[in-house]
Scaffold this motif. Structure first.
Motif, PDB file in Angstrom:
ATOM      1  N   ALA A 127      -2.746  15.461  -2.809  1.00 34.60           N
ATOM      2  CA  ALA A 127      -2.220  16.158  -3.992  1.00 34.60           C
ATOM      3  C   ALA A 127      -1.652  15.114  -4.938  1.00 34.60           C
ATOM      4  CB  ALA A 127      -1.141  17.164  -3.594  1.00 34.60           C
ATOM      5  N   PRO A 128      -2.055  15.122  -6.201  1.00 31.58           N
ATOM      6  CA  PRO A 128      -1.577  14.097  -7.133  1.00 31.58           C
ATOM      7  C   PRO A 128      -0.058  14.055  -7.190  1.00 31.58           C
ATOM      8  CG  PRO A 128      -3.372  15.357  -8.100  1.00 31.58           C
ATOM      9  CD  PRO A 128      -3.003  16.054  -6.830  1.00 31.58           C
ATOM     10  N   LEU A 129       0.486  12.847  -7.111  1.00 32.61           N
ATOM     11  CA  LEU A 129       1.927  12.666  -7.162  1.00 32.61           C
ATOM     12  C   LEU A 129       2.426  12.790  -8.591  1.00 32.61           C
ATOM     13  CD1 LEU A 129       2.307   9.563  -4.804  1.00 32.61           C
ATOM     14  CD2 LEU A 129       2.542  11.989  -4.212  1.00 32.61           C
ATOM     15  N   ASP A 130       3.694  13.162  -8.714  1.00 34.88           N
ATOM     16  CA  ASP A 130       4.331  13.202 -10.029  1.00 34.88           C
ATOM     17  C   ASP A 130       4.797  11.822 -10.462  1.00 34.88           C
ATOM     18  OD1 ASP A 130       3.880  15.856  -9.871  1.00 34.88           O
ATOM     19  OD2 ASP A 130       5.969  16.498 -10.020  1.00 34.88           O
ATOM     20  N   GLY A 131       5.068  10.933  -9.505  1.00 34.00           N
ATOM     21  CA  GLY A 131       5.512   9.603  -9.867  1.00 34.00           C
ATOM     22  C   GLY A 131       5.904   8.796  -8.649  1.00 34.00           C
ATOM     23  N   HIS A 132       6.136   7.496  -8.855  1.00 31.46           N
ATOM     24  CA  HIS A 132       6.628   6.638  -7.788  1.00 31.46           C
ATOM     25  C   HIS A 132       7.356   5.453  -8.409  1.00 31.46           C
ATOM     26  CE1 HIS A 132       2.915   4.400  -8.705  1.00 31.46           C
ATOM     27  NE2 HIS A 132       3.487   3.359  -8.144  1.00 31.46           N
ATOM     28  N   LEU A 133       8.261   4.851  -7.628  1.00 35.39           N
ATOM     29  CA  LEU A 133       9.043   3.705  -8.084  1.00 35.39           C
ATOM     30  C   LEU A 133       9.269   2.752  -6.912  1.00 35.39           C
ATOM     31  CD1 LEU A 133      12.013   4.944 -10.324  1.00 35.39           C
ATOM     32  CD2 LEU A 133      10.202   3.356 -10.976  1.00 35.39           C
ATOM     33  N   PRO A 134       8.989   1.456  -7.087  1.00 33.34           N
ATOM     34  CA  PRO A 134       9.364   0.482  -6.069  1.00 33.34           C
ATOM     35  C   PRO A 134      10.791  -0.013  -6.315  1.00 33.34           C
ATOM     36  CG  PRO A 134       8.016  -0.574  -7.733  1.00 33.34           C
ATOM     37  CD  PRO A 134       8.178   0.866  -8.163  1.00 33.34           C
ATOM     38  N   LYS A 135      11.523  -0.221  -5.235  1.00 37.31           N
ATOM     39  CA  LYS A 135      12.890  -0.741  -5.363  1.00 37.31           C
ATOM     40  C   LYS A 135      13.423  -1.058  -3.968  1.00 37.31           C
ATOM     41  CE  LYS A 135      16.503  -1.693  -8.014  1.00 37.31           C
ATOM     42  NZ  LYS A 135      16.454  -2.717  -9.078  1.00 37.31           N
ATOM     43  N   HIS A 136      14.267  -2.083  -3.881  1.00 41.68           N
ATOM     44  CA  HIS A 136      14.941  -2.442  -2.629  1.00 41.68           C
ATOM     45  C   HIS A 136      13.936  -2.668  -1.491  1.00 41.68           C
ATOM     46  CE1 HIS A 136      18.696  -1.505  -4.628  1.00 41.68           C
ATOM     47  NE2 HIS A 136      18.347  -0.235  -4.799  1.00 41.68           N
ATOM     48  N   HIS A 137      12.872  -3.395  -1.769  1.00 36.27           N
ATOM     49  CA  HIS A 137      11.848  -3.722  -0.755  1.00 36.27           C
ATOM     50  C   HIS A 137      11.184  -2.472  -0.188  1.00 36.27           C
ATOM     51  CE1 HIS A 137      13.519  -7.733  -0.994  1.00 36.27           C
ATOM     52  NE2 HIS A 137      14.698  -7.264  -0.665  1.00 36.27           N
ATOM     53  N   GLY A 138      11.188  -1.414  -0.971  1.00 35.36           N
ATOM     54  CA  GLY A 138      10.542  -0.181  -0.536  1.00 35.36           C
ATOM     55  C   GLY A 138       9.902   0.514  -1.720  1.00 35.36           C
ATOM     56  N   VAL A 139       9.446   1.724  -1.468  1.00 39.11           N
ATOM     57  CA  VAL A 139       8.849   2.514  -2.535  1.00 39.11           C
ATOM     58  C   VAL A 139       9.249   3.973  -2.354  1.00 39.11           C
ATOM     59  CG1 VAL A 139       6.678   2.860  -1.267  1.00 39.11           C
ATOM     60  CG2 VAL A 139       6.700   3.068  -3.763  1.00 39.11           C
ATOM     61  N   ALA A 140       9.558   4.621  -3.447  1.00 39.30           N
ATOM     62  CA  ALA A 140       9.829   6.057  -3.461  1.00 39.30           C
ATOM     63  C   ALA A 140       8.707   6.746  -4.224  1.00 39.30           C
ATOM     64  CB  ALA A 140      11.169   6.355  -4.125  1.00 39.30           C
ATOM     65  N   PHE A 141       8.326   7.932  -3.778  1.00 39.17           N
ATOM     66  CA  PHE A 141       7.342   8.733  -4.515  1.00 39.17           C
ATOM     67  C   PHE A 141       7.718  10.196  -4.393  1.00 39.17           C
ATOM     68  CE2 PHE A 141       5.529   8.090  -0.267  1.00 39.17           C
ATOM     69  CZ  PHE A 141       5.120   9.362   0.105  1.00 39.17           C
ATOM     70  N   TRP A 142       7.186  11.005  -5.300  1.00 38.85           N
ATOM     71  CA  TRP A 142       7.588  12.410  -5.314  1.00 38.85           C
ATOM     72  C   TRP A 142       6.480  13.290  -5.855  1.00 38.85           C
ATOM     73  CZ3 TRP A 142       9.851   8.420  -7.953  1.00 38.85           C
ATOM     74  CH2 TRP A 142       9.684   8.397  -9.346  1.00 38.85           C
ATOM     75  N   PHE A 143       6.562  14.552  -5.465  1.00 38.86           N
ATOM     76  CA  PHE A 143       5.574  15.543  -5.900  1.00 38.86           C
ATOM     77  C   PHE A 143       6.225  16.924  -5.794  1.00 38.86           C
ATOM     78  CE2 PHE A 143       5.110  14.917  -1.378  1.00 38.86           C
ATOM     79  CZ  PHE A 143       4.907  16.181  -0.851  1.00 38.86           C
ATOM     80  N   ARG A 144       5.529  17.933  -6.311  1.00 35.81           N
ATOM     81  CA  ARG A 144       6.019  19.315  -6.259  1.00 35.81           C
ATOM     82  C   ARG A 144       5.193  20.120  -5.260  1.00 35.81           C
ATOM     83  NH1 ARG A 144      10.797  20.295  -9.339  1.00 35.81           N
ATOM     84  NH2 ARG A 144      10.921  18.533 -10.782  1.00 35.81           N
ATOM     85  N   ARG A 145       5.881  21.006  -4.563  1.00 33.78           N
ATOM     86  CA  ARG A 145       5.172  21.874  -3.623  1.00 33.78           C
ATOM     87  C   ARG A 145       4.344  22.888  -4.402  1.00 33.78           C
ATOM     88  NH1 ARG A 145       4.865  26.872  -1.288  1.00 33.78           N
ATOM     89  NH2 ARG A 145       4.756  26.996   1.001  1.00 33.78           N
ATOM     90  N   THR A 146       3.057  22.972  -4.053  1.00 30.60           N
ATOM     91  CA  THR A 146       2.174  23.951  -4.690  1.00 30.60           C
ATOM     92  C   THR A 146       1.814  25.077  -3.737  1.00 30.60           C
ATOM     93  OG1 THR A 146       0.292  22.541  -4.111  1.00 30.60           O
ATOM     94  CG2 THR A 146       1.216  22.302  -6.325  1.00 30.60           C
ATOM     95  N   GLY A 147       1.462  24.744  -2.510  1.00 27.89           N
ATOM     96  CA  GLY A 147       1.096  25.762  -1.527  1.00 27.89           C
ATOM     97  C   GLY A 147       1.125  25.158  -0.145  1.00 27.89           C
ATOM     98  N   PRO A 148       0.810  25.953   0.883  1.00 26.42           N
ATOM     99  CA  PRO A 148       0.905  25.475   2.271  1.00 26.42           C
ATOM    100  C   PRO A 148      -0.293  24.657   2.735  1.00 26.42           C
ATOM    101  CG  PRO A 148       0.224  27.771   2.243  1.00 26.42           C
ATOM    102  CD  PRO A 148       0.469  27.387   0.811  1.00 26.42           C
ATOM    103  N   GLU A 149      -1.334  24.574   1.917  1.00 29.91           N
ATOM    104  CA  GLU A 149      -2.567  23.926   2.382  1.00 29.91           C
ATOM    105  C   GLU A 149      -2.351  22.456   2.734  1.00 29.91           C
ATOM    106  OE1 GLU A 149      -2.210  25.405  -0.568  1.00 29.91           O
ATOM    107  OE2 GLU A 149      -3.221  27.345  -0.249  1.00 29.91           O
ATOM    108  N   MET A 150      -1.552  21.760   1.938  1.00 35.36           N
ATOM    109  CA  MET A 150      -1.321  20.342   2.177  1.00 35.36           C
ATOM    110  C   MET A 150      -0.614  20.128   3.514  1.00 35.36           C
ATOM    111  SD  MET A 150       0.608  17.741  -0.385  1.00 35.36           S
ATOM    112  CE  MET A 150       1.059  16.074   0.063  1.00 35.36           C
ATOM    113  N   ALA A 151       0.367  20.957   3.801  1.00 32.13           N
ATOM    114  CA  ALA A 151       1.077  20.856   5.089  1.00 32.13           C
ATOM    115  C   ALA A 151       0.119  21.105   6.244  1.00 32.13           C
ATOM    116  CB  ALA A 151       2.235  21.847   5.135  1.00 32.13           C
ATOM    117  N   ALA A 152      -0.765  22.081   6.090  1.00 31.09           N
ATOM    118  CA  ALA A 152      -1.723  22.390   7.155  1.00 31.09           C
ATOM    119  C   ALA A 152      -2.641  21.198   7.411  1.00 31.09           C
ATOM    120  CB  ALA A 152      -2.538  23.624   6.779  1.00 31.09           C
ATOM    121  N   ARG A 153      -3.051  20.510   6.368  1.00 35.68           N
ATOM    122  CA  ARG A 153      -3.929  19.355   6.533  1.00 35.68           C
ATOM    123  C   ARG A 153      -3.191  18.194   7.206  1.00 35.68           C
ATOM    124  NH1 ARG A 153      -7.370  18.174   1.167  1.00 35.68           N
ATOM    125  NH2 ARG A 153      -8.217  16.602   2.592  1.00 35.68           N
TER     126      ARG A 153
END
Length: 335
Positions: A127-153
């Motif tokens: 599912a396309p992400l809304d955005g991401h940011l690298p920081k503190h030797h790591g990376v954060a990313f985020w998205f919005r829940r659309t439906g249960p299909e992604m969890a099932a996969r």
């Protein structure tokens, strides 16, 4: 895990790449670890999930609302702290999707050395992400829940396993895809005459406890002590026989064992994250000594390079190495 991924997780809110949740929002925090600092204005109610007993107790002592497994649904937001286990990370994200409300934000972060950037790419392919940011030797990313299909996969890609002997396990547990070679060596060198009250310290998903139960017919009680809540719940399914085992979710380094035993078997951990920490095993050896009756016996396995002989000498009346192979050594000791 260091505190860096915790900083990475909250950085998008500090950088205003993500809006702060409403004060009345319910935020689910999966994989929460002690030491995080909330950004200024992050006043929503946090519901923390942490199944590792030392972290659970530390979070609780800090005044947080924490549970060993996620409960409830309809959360307004979910935070997911990713670790080293690919399957566990994906299952946590699936859990977040299932428990937040439609359209709710799900933010994930972890260290680059733990493969979080690869995790980001795998999630983005689902599912396309809304955005991401690298920081503190790591990376954060985020998205919005659309439906249960992604969890099932995600769940379909990380099913529960059944390893040799029919033991049920889940990704993220210690040695979840096979019986640990050290535990096998210990099991092969256990006596068949264990009697009375017996305990398995650091029981994991129950392999050693089941070995004891199958071969020792003079048991009056079998207790499993384990810090990983999910592993202990797996042991509840895996260990069964003539005696119903008792299960204790416990941090053996900081919480006292109330019962006293005629024998203890154990394969103690010696890592905290990537770092070897023999002090963990040493502390559990001392806990075993305190939990044994006078004359009680300990049977344990350890990596060959770990210097546990001094600790055994100090904590027990006698001890001996009874087996070894290319990687492990097995000790017996008597209190």
């Amino acid at each position: 895990m260091t505190a860096e991924p915790l900083k990475t997780l909250f950085y998008p809110f500090e950088a205003e790449a993500l809006p702060l949740p409403r004060k009345d929002a319910r935020v689910l925090f999966l994989g929460a670890e002690p030491g995080f600092r909330l950004p200024e204005g992050f006043d929503a109610a946090l519901h923390l999930v942490q199944g590792f007993r030392p972290h659970f107790r530390a979070l609780q002592a800090s005044g947080h609302d924490v549970m060993p497994r996620a409960e409830g649904e309809g959360y307004d937001m979910a935070l997911v702290l990713a670790g080293r286990h690919r399957g566990q990370n994906e299952l946590r994200i699936a859990e977040a999707i299932e428990r937040v409300a439609p359209g709710a934000l799900i933010a994930v972060a972890g260290g680059k050395d733990d493969g979080t950037d690869s995790l980001r790419k795998r999630i983005n392919a689902l599912a396309p992400l809304d955005g991401h940011l690298p920081k503190h030797h790591g990376v954060a990313f985020w998205f919005r829940r659309t439906g249960p299909e992604m969890a099932a996969r995600l769940r379909a890609g990380n099913p529960d396993l059944v390893v040799e002997g029919g033991f049920k396990t889940t990704p993220g547990m210690f040695s979840f895809d096979r019986v640990d070679a050290g535990s096998k060596l210990l099991a092969a060198n256990l006596p068949d005459d264990l009697r009375g009250n017996v305990a398995d310290f650091c029981a994991g998903w129950g392999y050693l406890a089941m070995e004891v139960l199958q071969r020792s017919h003079g048991l009056t009680a079998l207790d499993l002590h384990e810090a990983d809540f999910d592993a202990l719940e797996a042991a509840r399914l895996n260990v069964h026989g003539a005696i119903e085992p008792r299960l204790f979710w416990i941090d053996l380094l900081t919480e006292a064992v109330e019962r006293r035993y005629d024998a203890i078997v154990m394969n103690p951990p010696f890592h905290s994250g990537r770092a070897a920490e023999p002090g963990i095993g040493a502390g559990i050896i001392r806990a075993a000594s305190k939990a044994l009756k006078p004359g009680g016996r300990l049977f344990m396995v350890a990596n060959r390079q770990l210097p546990y002989e001094q600790v055994l000498s100090a904590a027990f009346a006698s001890h001996a190495e009874i087996a070894r192979d290319g990687m492990f050594k097995v000790f017996s000791a008597r209190r």
